[in-house]
Design a protein around this motif. Structure first.
Motif, PDB file in Angstrom:
ATOM      1  N   VAL A 333       5.870  -3.292 -14.559  1.00 35.02           N
ATOM      2  CA  VAL A 333       5.372  -4.553 -14.165  1.00 35.02           C
ATOM      3  C   VAL A 333       5.125  -4.524 -12.533  1.00 35.02           C
ATOM      4  CG1 VAL A 333       5.554  -7.252 -13.905  1.00 35.02           C
ATOM      5  CG2 VAL A 333       6.277  -5.909 -15.817  1.00 35.02           C
ATOM      6  N   ARG A 334       6.241  -4.126 -11.812  1.00 34.00           N
ATOM      7  CA  ARG A 334       5.680  -4.049 -10.269  1.00 34.00           C
ATOM      8  C   ARG A 334       4.770  -3.140  -9.851  1.00 34.00           C
ATOM      9  NH1 ARG A 334      12.159  -3.269  -8.752  1.00 34.00           N
ATOM     10  NH2 ARG A 334      12.988  -5.065 -10.072  1.00 34.00           N
ATOM     11  N   THR A 335       4.730  -2.116 -10.649  1.00 37.63           N
ATOM     12  CA  THR A 335       3.543  -0.990 -10.317  1.00 37.63           C
ATOM     13  C   THR A 335       2.089  -1.623 -10.609  1.00 37.63           C
ATOM     14  OG1 THR A 335       5.004   0.913 -10.598  1.00 37.63           O
ATOM     15  CG2 THR A 335       2.832   1.140 -10.704  1.00 37.63           C
ATOM     16  N   LEU A 336       2.121  -2.293 -11.791  1.00 39.19           N
ATOM     17  CA  LEU A 336       0.962  -2.879 -12.505  1.00 39.19           C
ATOM     18  C   LEU A 336       0.481  -4.086 -11.161  1.00 39.19           C
ATOM     19  CD1 LEU A 336       1.557  -2.967 -16.138  1.00 39.19           C
ATOM     20  CD2 LEU A 336      -0.251  -1.631 -14.801  1.00 39.19           C
ATOM     21  N   ALA A 337       1.480  -4.913 -10.706  1.00 35.82           N
ATOM     22  CA  ALA A 337       1.114  -5.987  -9.765  1.00 35.82           C
ATOM     23  C   ALA A 337       0.755  -5.348  -8.631  1.00 35.82           C
ATOM     24  CB  ALA A 337       2.339  -6.865  -9.798  1.00 35.82           C
TER      25      ALA A 337
END
Length: 451
Positions: A333-337
């Motif tokens: 999720v952090r990488t996608l954001a």
């Protein structure tokens, strides 16, 4: 969730060029300008970051009636702006760089601040917020008595994060978290500007301001957190190489606010802020924030190629990433954001079930591609998902042709097998930091152990 950003909005400009000679009558470089870019700065930058993350954002600020203010309004397109009148010129900060190196900064309209005019709509917006971040740039908005009363009242009910300025007003006592950097904290507290003195500075400022907690950001070292219930705690940062740290503090404070608004305790909110600032810098920093604001597609129903074409036709930046995304976790999720923050849409290229089996073994995937698509499209940072059958994403990339291809990991961009393909049409390949302790394999093993 209604996020309200309160603060001073500036116009930031970047002038980039090359310097290959000196002025004949003075020992100063002559810069041949190659590009000029402008964007919303100050509170406007914070609002833009939060909008890129998919949040419902209202910007409470004060704007002038001059030409720079008109440019500011263009850069704030898509953000609900509730502005009082600023009876002074728009502050403009211009950074001049040659060969990527800073040469000078030119400030215009940045003289003594003038108290802005406040409207009922500004006060009403604050009183309706679900979470508030104050982005103070020393231009007097937070000095206004009505604004301070509204902030203090609402801060007693909802999370309030205050990013202070040396020439700004003191945070109101109901502030949940104040986020000065080391230099700002030391100057305000009268302590040495050294990391070893950060705890003393935080203690003095917390006592003076009466706020709940102080976090002193320490650049590459992370942030030191002090509240009433715990001893000072250092939340470390991952090493990140970045030529331009502009905007990292804004990214830190805004991410910490979102964590608090989601119910996270203070230490976790600070950790999320530190990680987000690192991701922001690793992904290109403020220069990577797209200037265009385009309508977001409904990712669950979107055709990835149509979304890319729409964004490209509107002058925006298409970002893509890929992977199996089996057992979606916080690292994903952090990488996608962070990837979504690089442009105007994010398209996920997803390995099919058969592709995952060939790559990971007969027992994978743990989650079917249909469910993986549903989970990914539920994220506000994902605009569309396209499933591919091959072992690698090259074929779908050749059709999609993104401007930026992002992968998470601890390897170099050039080591990716698809790097040459992406660069063949002028695209860029970037890698974002690997999030230690977040692993699908580790999660799967843990689930197996508990039956």
């Amino acid at each position: 969730m209604k996020i309200v950003v309160v603060g001073d909005t500036l116009l930031d400009e970047d002038i980039d060029g090359v310097a290959e000679r000196f002025q004949p009558d003075a020992p100063v470089p002559v810069v041949d300008v190659q590009s000029r870019q402008s964007r919303a700065g100050g509170a406007g930058l914070v609002a833009r970051m939060l909008l890129h993350d998919g949040h419902d954002v209202t910007l409470v600020t004060a704007l002038s009636a001059d030409a720079p203010a008109e440019r500011l309004r263009e850069h704030l397109d898509g953000i609900r702006v509730v502005a009082g009148a600023l009876p002074a010129p728009t502050p403009v900060k211009t950074r001049l760089r040659a060969g990527g190196q800073p040469v000078a900064r030119i400030d215009d309209g940045c003289g003594d601040p003038v108290l802005p005019h406040i409207t009922r709509d500004m006060i009403a917006s604050i009183s309706e917020a679900d979470a508030i971040i104050v982005s103070d740039y020393g231009r007097a908005l937070t000095e206004h008595p009505e604004i301070r009363v509204a902030l203090h009242r609402r801060g007693a009910r909802v999370p309030l994060v205050w990013d202070p300025h040396p020439r700004g007003a003191d945070p109101v006592p109901s502030t949940r978290l104040v986020t000065p950097n080391l230099s700002e904290a030391a100057k305000a507290a009268g302590t040495a500007p050294e990391p070893d003195a950060a705890a003393e500075a935080a203690a003095r400022l917390r006592e003076r301001w009466g706020c709940i907690a102080i976090s002193v950001t320490l650049g590459s070292q992370g942030a030191l957190l002090l509240d009433a219930d715990h001893a000072p705690a250092l939340i470390p940062a991952r090493p990140v190489e970045a030529a331009d740290a502009c905007g990292a503090g804004d990214r830190y404070a805004s991410s910490a606010l979102i964590a608090l608004a989601e119910g996270e305790p203070l230490p976790e909110a600070v950790r999320r802020g530190v990680d987000a600032a690192g991701d922001f810098l690793a992904s290109g920093g403020v220069a990577a924030l797209g200037a265009a604001r385009l309508p977001r597609a409904n990712a669950a129903d979107a055709d990835a190629f149509a979304v890319a074409e729409q964004v490209r036709a509107s002058g925006g930046t298409v970002v893509a990433t890929g992977g199996c995304f089996d057992l979606l976790h916080a690292g994903h999720v952090r990488t996608l954001a962070a990837a979504r923050g690089l442009g105007d849409c994010l398209i996920v290229c997803l390995n099919s079930d058969d592709s995952v089996r060939r790559l990971k073994g007969a027992e994978r995937p743990l989650i079917t591609e249909r469910d993986r698509v549903e989970l990914l499209t539920a994220l506000s940072c994902v605009d569309a998902v396209v499933v591919f059958e091959e072992d690698g994403p090259q074929a779908v990339l050749d059709r999609l042709r993104p401007d930026i291809w992002v992968k998470g990991g601890d390897y170099s961009a050039q080591s990716l097998p698809e790097a040459a393909l992406v660069e063949s049409w002028g695209g860029r390949v970037l890698t974002l930091p690997y999030h230690l302790g977040r692993s699908t394999t580790a999660l799967a093993e843990a689930i197996a152990r508990v039956g």
